[in-house]
Scaffold this active site. Sequence first.
Site, short mmCIF file in Angstrom:
data_model
loop_
_atom_site.label_atom_id
_atom_site.label_comp_id
_atom_site.label_asym_id
_atom_site.label_seq_id
_atom_site.Cartn_x
_atom_site.Cartn_y
_atom_site.Cartn_z
N GLY A 85 0.91 -1.30 -0.46
CA GLY A 85 0.18 -0.12 -0.15
C GLY A 85 0.92 1.40 0.04
CD GLN A 88 2.79 5.62 2.94
OE1 GLN A 88 2.25 5.81 2.53
NE2 GLN A 88 4.21 4.79 3.44
CB CYS A 132 4.30 2.43 8.05
SG CYS A 132 4.35 3.87 7.20
CG LEU A 133 6.57 1.00 2.53
CD1 LEU A 133 6.53 1.45 1.17
CD2 LEU A 133 7.51 0.02 2.21
CG HIS A 163 -1.14 1.52 7.27
ND1 HIS A 163 -0.20 1.16 8.32
CD2 HIS A 163 -0.47 1.96 6.58
CE1 HIS A 163 0.57 1.58 7.94
NE2 HIS A 163 0.43 2.11 6.46
CD GLU A 164 -1.73 2.31 2.70
OE1 GLU A 164 -0.89 1.59 2.67
OE2 GLU A 164 -1.15 3.75 2.43
CG HIS A 224 -0.21 6.93 5.62
ND1 HIS A 224 0.48 7.37 5.88
CD2 HIS A 224 0.29 5.87 5.48
CE1 HIS A 224 1.45 6.10 6.65
NE2 HIS A 224 1.07 5.17 6.25
O1 K2U Z 1 4.08 2.71 4.28
C1 K2U Z 1 2.50 1.69 4.02
O2 K2U Z 1 1.59 2.39 4.49
C2 K2U Z 1 2.22 0.72 3.05
C3 K2U Z 1 2.74 0.02 4.43
C4 K2U Z 1 0.62 -1.29 4.24
C5 K2U Z 1 0.29 -2.13 5.43
C6 K2U Z 1 0.78 -1.46 6.26
C7 K2U Z 1 0.48 -2.42 7.19
C8 K2U Z 1 -0.60 -3.78 6.84
C9 K2U Z 1 -0.97 -4.04 5.74
C10 K2U Z 1 -0.08 -2.89 4.98
C11 K2U Z 1 3.06 -1.57 4.44
O3 K2U Z 1 4.86 -1.12 5.01
S1 K2U Z 1 2.83 -2.45 2.99
C12 K2U Z 1 4.72 -3.40 3.48
C13 K2U Z 1 4.02 -5.06 3.87
C14 K2U Z 1 4.35 -5.51 2.91
C15 K2U Z 1 3.33 -7.14 3.19
C16 K2U Z 1 2.35 -7.13 3.83
C17 K2U Z 1 2.64 -5.86 4.71
C18 K2U Z 1 3.30 -4.68 5.13
ZN ZN Z 2 1.91 3.48 6.11
#
Ligand code: K2U
Ligand code: ZN
Length: 164
Positions: free
Chosen positions: A46, A51, A91-92, A133-134, A137
Amino acid sequence: MTQLNILTLPDSRLKTVAQPIPQVTDEIRQLAADMLETMYAAPGIGLAATQVDRHIQMVVIDVSEDKSEPLVLINPEIIERAGIQTHEEGCLSVPGIYAKVKRADQVMIKYQDLDGQWQELQTEGLLAVCIQHELDHLKGIVFLDHLSVLKRKIALKKLAKLHD
Ligand code: K2U
Ligand code: ZN
């Protein structure tokens, strides 16, 4: 296509509240493509426009195993929630930090697609977590904001140590 720079804490721009997108233009469609490329390269499932320092209401998501199901949500809104689930989140924008977060288990959302058409989607599980989560943001909220004061303090200390 372009890979975009992802803001990371403690950058205060991550606290910016995103504005609605009045019209889905070619520029918006290009930004969505660049956000998807950036998300896949991270790698992530996501990414919110916040971001990448664009403070408009758009997120991209792809929770599929083979990166074959990109979802672009424009002016998204959660219209119904149900149940509770706890999921380990990362979270990235908060690299290297993970924590359990309680969220709704099912969500019903409405959003505009890349043609500007209003859509509705009901989902649950990981996709529901990612959508919440998104959309956080877009309100200037990161997943650490859902933690207790103590857990957030510990996480921010660990983040500082990891990236000093
Ligand atoms: O930074 C972001 O918003 C992307 C997030 C999205 C996410 C966070 C927690 C749970 C689900 C989605 C993540 O950093 S993407 C990295 C990731 C990859 C595989 C599984 C979970 C999180
Ligand atoms: Zn995030």
